[in-house]
Design an enzyme around this catalytic site. Structure first.
Site, PDB file in Angstrom:
ATOM      1  N   SER A  10       4.200   0.945   8.678  1.00 44.73           N
ATOM      2  CA  SER A  10       3.912   0.181   7.461  1.00 44.73           C
ATOM      3  C   SER A  10       5.176  -0.161   6.689  1.00 44.73           C
ATOM      4  O   SER A  10       6.018   0.696   6.429  1.00 44.73           O
ATOM      5  CB  SER A  10       2.990   0.981   6.542  1.00 44.73           C
ATOM      6  OG  SER A  10       1.654   0.810   6.898  1.00 44.73           O
TER       7      SER A  10
ATOM      8  N   ASP B 214       0.254  -7.506   0.005  1.00 41.13           N
ATOM      9  CA  ASP B 214       0.696  -6.191   0.484  1.00 41.13           C
ATOM     10  C   ASP B 214       2.217  -6.113   0.496  1.00 41.13           C
ATOM     11  O   ASP B 214       2.851  -6.135   1.541  1.00 41.13           O
ATOM     12  CB  ASP B 214       0.134  -5.916   1.883  1.00 41.13           C
ATOM     13  CG  ASP B 214       0.194  -4.440   2.255  1.00 41.13           C
ATOM     14  OD1 ASP B 214       0.658  -3.641   1.421  1.00 41.13           O
ATOM     15  OD2 ASP B 214      -0.235  -4.089   3.372  1.00 41.13           O
TER      16      ASP B 214
ATOM     17  N   HIS C 227       0.822  -1.212   0.000  1.00 42.30           N
ATOM     18  CA  HIS C 227       0.000   0.000   0.000  1.00 42.30           C
ATOM     19  C   HIS C 227       0.855   1.260   0.000  1.00 42.30           C
ATOM     20  O   HIS C 227       0.389   2.317  -0.402  1.00 42.30           O
ATOM     21  CB  HIS C 227      -0.997   0.008   1.164  1.00 42.30           C
ATOM     22  CG  HIS C 227      -0.394  -0.044   2.530  1.00 42.30           C
ATOM     23  ND1 HIS C 227      -0.139  -1.210   3.212  1.00 42.30           N
ATOM     24  CD2 HIS C 227      -0.010   0.957   3.366  1.00 42.30           C
ATOM     25  CE1 HIS C 227       0.370  -0.939   4.397  1.00 42.30           C
ATOM     26  NE2 HIS C 227       0.465   0.367   4.522  1.00 42.30           N
TER      27      HIS C 227
ATOM     28  N   SER D 120       1.864  -4.719   7.641  1.00 44.18           N
ATOM     29  CA  SER D 120       0.743  -4.353   6.779  1.00 44.18           C
ATOM     30  C   SER D 120      -0.215  -3.413   7.491  1.00 44.18           C
ATOM     31  O   SER D 120      -0.381  -2.270   7.099  1.00 44.18           O
ATOM     32  CB  SER D 120       0.011  -5.612   6.311  1.00 44.18           C
ATOM     33  OG  SER D 120      -1.128  -5.279   5.533  1.00 44.18           O
TER      34      SER D 120
ATOM     35  N   GLY E  22       2.766   4.610  10.679  1.00 43.84           N
ATOM     36  CA  GLY E  22       4.154   4.904  10.377  1.00 43.84           C
ATOM     37  C   GLY E  22       5.011   3.676  10.321  1.00 43.84           C
ATOM     38  O   GLY E  22       6.115   3.695   9.793  1.00 43.84           O
TER      39      GLY E  22
END
Length: 480
Positions: free
Chosen positions: A332, A243, A214, A348, A330
Site C-alpha cells: 500500500s 486514496d 488509508h 491502493s 504491505g
C-alpha cells in the site's frame, strides 16, 4: 540530519524480468519517432507521447472522442470515435493516431458507471472504462455471491447489450496495508506498515512524501524502522473517496531525492507526474513483492472495499487506475511509474497476489499532487506534458548511478554521494544494496491489515535504515 538509505532485495522471475526492462537502453528502440505524413500515417510513439496526443485529440474532437488506448505491440495510439464524420476521422489520422469507430460514447459509458454506482455499490465490486472493448469492465471478487451476485448481474444486464462486461475475480478486494520500503507506525491495538510512494515538496517548501490515504488515516506518525522514532507526520489524508496522503518529514533538512529504488543498487529518476494510458507498460515497486511490471487495463475505476471499521459498510474509492500488475499486503502506498521516470500512481488495493495474479488499483499521482499542492522533485506536478521535475532549477546532475552489469552486492555506484543544494543534484544515486538488504524482507503470516491486537505482521526484524558505506541516500528515498 544523517542521510539514510534503504535497499530492497528483489527476488523472483517476474521481478528480474521487470528489472531487465528498466535497463538504461531498454527503450532505445522507441527513440525514433516517425512523424505522420499528409495521408495520416499513424505515428510510432512512446507511451508518454501517446498520452499527450490523446489529451490533445480529446480536446480537438469533443463529443466524437470516445476514449483511447496505447497499442504497445505496434507502439501506436488508437483513438475511438463515435458518430464521427469524415473530417473528424481525417483530423485524428493526420495527428498520427489509429482511428477506430465505436458504438458507445464517453457519455454513454459514464452514464453506465453512474447506474452501477446507484444500484450496485456492493463490497467486493469494481468497474472501470475499458477503451479497448468500448465497454465498462465490471469485476466481482470471491465474496460477491448469492443475492449480491444476482443484484450485480441484473444491474449489468439492465445497461443493455454491448455496454458492460461482467467477470469474477478469484481473490478478494482489499487495501494492501503492511509491506513497503517500509514505513511503520504504532497505533492502538498493533502496528501498521505501509510503503512510501514518491518524495515530493509540499506547498510550503518542506520535504514530504506521498503514500496511500488509508495509511494516513490509520496512523499519523511514521518511522523508517519498526520501533524507531517518528521521522514524518501526516499533513493531509484522504480515504475513502480518494486514496492519498501527504506526509511531511519532521526535519526540514531531510534530503528527499525524486527517485525510486528498484533494488540491487538500481534507481529510476522520477522526472514528472504522468497520466496513465490504457495499454502502456508500468512498474510497481514494493518490499513485500519487489519489482513487478504489467499493463494499465482501465481508467477512472471505482472500487468498493469492505469497510474495516463497519461490518456492513463500504469504503468506495473513485478515479483509480486499474492494472494487471500484481501486489500483496504491505505494498500500500508504493510507487507505480513508467520506464522513463513518470510518476503514475500510488498502490491502493486489489485482489490476488504475485503467484496467482489479479487486479491492482492505484491512486493517480496527478490528482494527489493537485489536491495537496505538492510538487515532484523541483516542480513537476502534472500529467499530459506537465512540468518536468527538474523544473529548470539547475542542471540536476544525476551522475553516479549504479552499473547494471555489476553483480548483486557490488552495486555501490560511482557517484560521490554529494546531494547538496535544493535536491537537484542526484549524484551518487547508486546506493550500496548491502545496506540491511537481509533486513528488508518484511514477510509475515498474520493479519496484515495492521488492525489486529498486537499483530505486526509483515514487519521486518532488522534495522531498515541501512548502514552501507555509500552515504548518498535519503530518508525513505521514494522506494515504496
Amino acid at each position: 540530519m544523517p542521510k539514510r538509505k534503504a535497499a530492497i532485495a528483489v527476488g523472483g522471475v517476474a521481478a528480474l524480468g521487470a528489472a531487465a526492462l528498466l535497463l538504461p537502453n531498454a527503450n532505445a528502440s522507441q527513440d525514433k519517432d516517425q512523424a505522420a505524413d499528409g495521408a495520416g500515417t499513424a505515428r510510432t510513439l512512446k507511451a508518454t507521447q501517446a498520452s499527450d496526443l490523446a489529451a490533445r485529440l480529446q480536446k480537438a474532437l469533443g463529443d466524437a472522442f470516445a476514449g483511447s488506448y496505447y497499442d504497445s505491440g505496434r507502439q501506436k495510439l488508437v483513438v475511438n470515435v463515435v458518430n464521427g464524420d469524415s473530417n473528424t476521422i481525417v483530423q485524428a489520422k493526420k495527428a498520427g493516431a489509429v482511428v477506430r469507430q465505436v458504438k458507445n460514447s464517453t457519455r454513454d459509458l459514464k452514464a453506465a458507471a453512474g447506474t452501477l454506482k446507484t444500484k450496485a455499490t456492493i463490497p467486493g465490486t469494481s468497474w472501470a472504462v475499458d477503451p479497448r472493448t468500448d465497454k465498462v469492465l465490471v469485476t466481482a471478487d470471491s465474496t460477491v455471491t448469492g443475492a449480491k451476485w444476482d443484484r450485480l448481474q441484473s444491474t449489468v444486464q439492465s445497461l443493455g447489450s454491448g455496454m458492460a462486461t461482467l467477470k469474477k475475480s478469484a481473490g478478494t478486494f482489499k487495501t494492501f496495508v503492511s509491506g513497503g520500503d517500509a514505513i511503520f507506525s504504532q497505533v492502538q491495538g498493533g502496528g501498521v506498515r505501509c510503503s512510501l510512494g514518491f518524495n515530493v515538496t509540499a506547498s510550503d517548501g518542506s520535504p514530504a512524501f506521498l503514500t496511500a490515504g488509508h495509511c494516513g488515516v490509520a496512523a499519523k506518525d511514521w518511522s523508517d524502522s519498526q520501533n524507531g522514532q517518528p521521522i514524518a507526520t501526516v499533513d493531509q489524508a484522504k480515504f475513502p473517496g480518494n486514496d492519498f496522503s501527504l506526509v511531511k518529514y519532521n526535519d526540514a533538512g531531510t534530503q528527499a531525492p525524486s527517485e525510486v529504488n528498484t533494488g540491487n543498487g538500481q534507481t529510476v529518476q522520477i522526472t514528472q507526474a504522468a497520466d496513465a494510458t490504457v495499454g502502456e507498460t508500468v512498474f510497481r515497486m514494493g518490499s513485500t513483492t519487489g519489482l513487478h511490471d504489467g499493463q494499465v487495463t482501465g481508467l477512472d475505476a471505482t472500487v468498493n472495499f469492505q469497510s474495516e471499521t463497519d461490518p456492513n459498510g463500504v469504503d468506495t474509492v473513485n478515479g483509480l487506475i486499474q492494472t494487471n500488475v500484481c501486489a500483496e499486503p504491505g505494498d500500500s502506498g508504493g510507487s507505480l511509474f513508467t520506464q522513463d521516470g513518470g510518476a503514475v500512481g500510488l498502490t491502493s488495493g486489489g485482489s490476488g497476489d504475485c503467484t496467482s495474479g489479479g487486479e491492482t488499483f492505484f491512486q493517480p499521482v496527478t490528482a494527489a499532487l493537485q489536491a495537496t499542492g505538492a510538487t515532484l522533485g523541483n516542480g513537476g506536478n502534472g500529467g499530459n506534458g506537465g512540468a518536468d521535475a527538474n523544473g529548470g532549477n539547475g542542471a540536476g546532475d544525476q551522475s553516479g548511478s549504479a552499473d547494471p552489469s555489476a553483480s548483486a552486492g557490488d552495486q555501490s555506484g560511482s557517484g560521490s554521494g554529494d546531494q547538496a543544494g535544493a535536491g537537484d543534484d542526484q549524484s551518487g544515486a547508486g546506493a550500496d544494496p548491502s545496506a540491511s538488504a537481509g533486513d528488508q524482507s518484511g514477510s509475515g503470516t498474520g493479519d496484515q491489515s495492521g488492525s489486529g491486537t498486537g499483530d505486526q505482521s509483515g514487519s521486518g526484524t532488522g534495522d531498515q535504515s541501512g548502514s552501507g558505506s555509500s552515504d548518498n541516500g535519503s530518508s525513505l528515498t521514494g522506494t515504496n
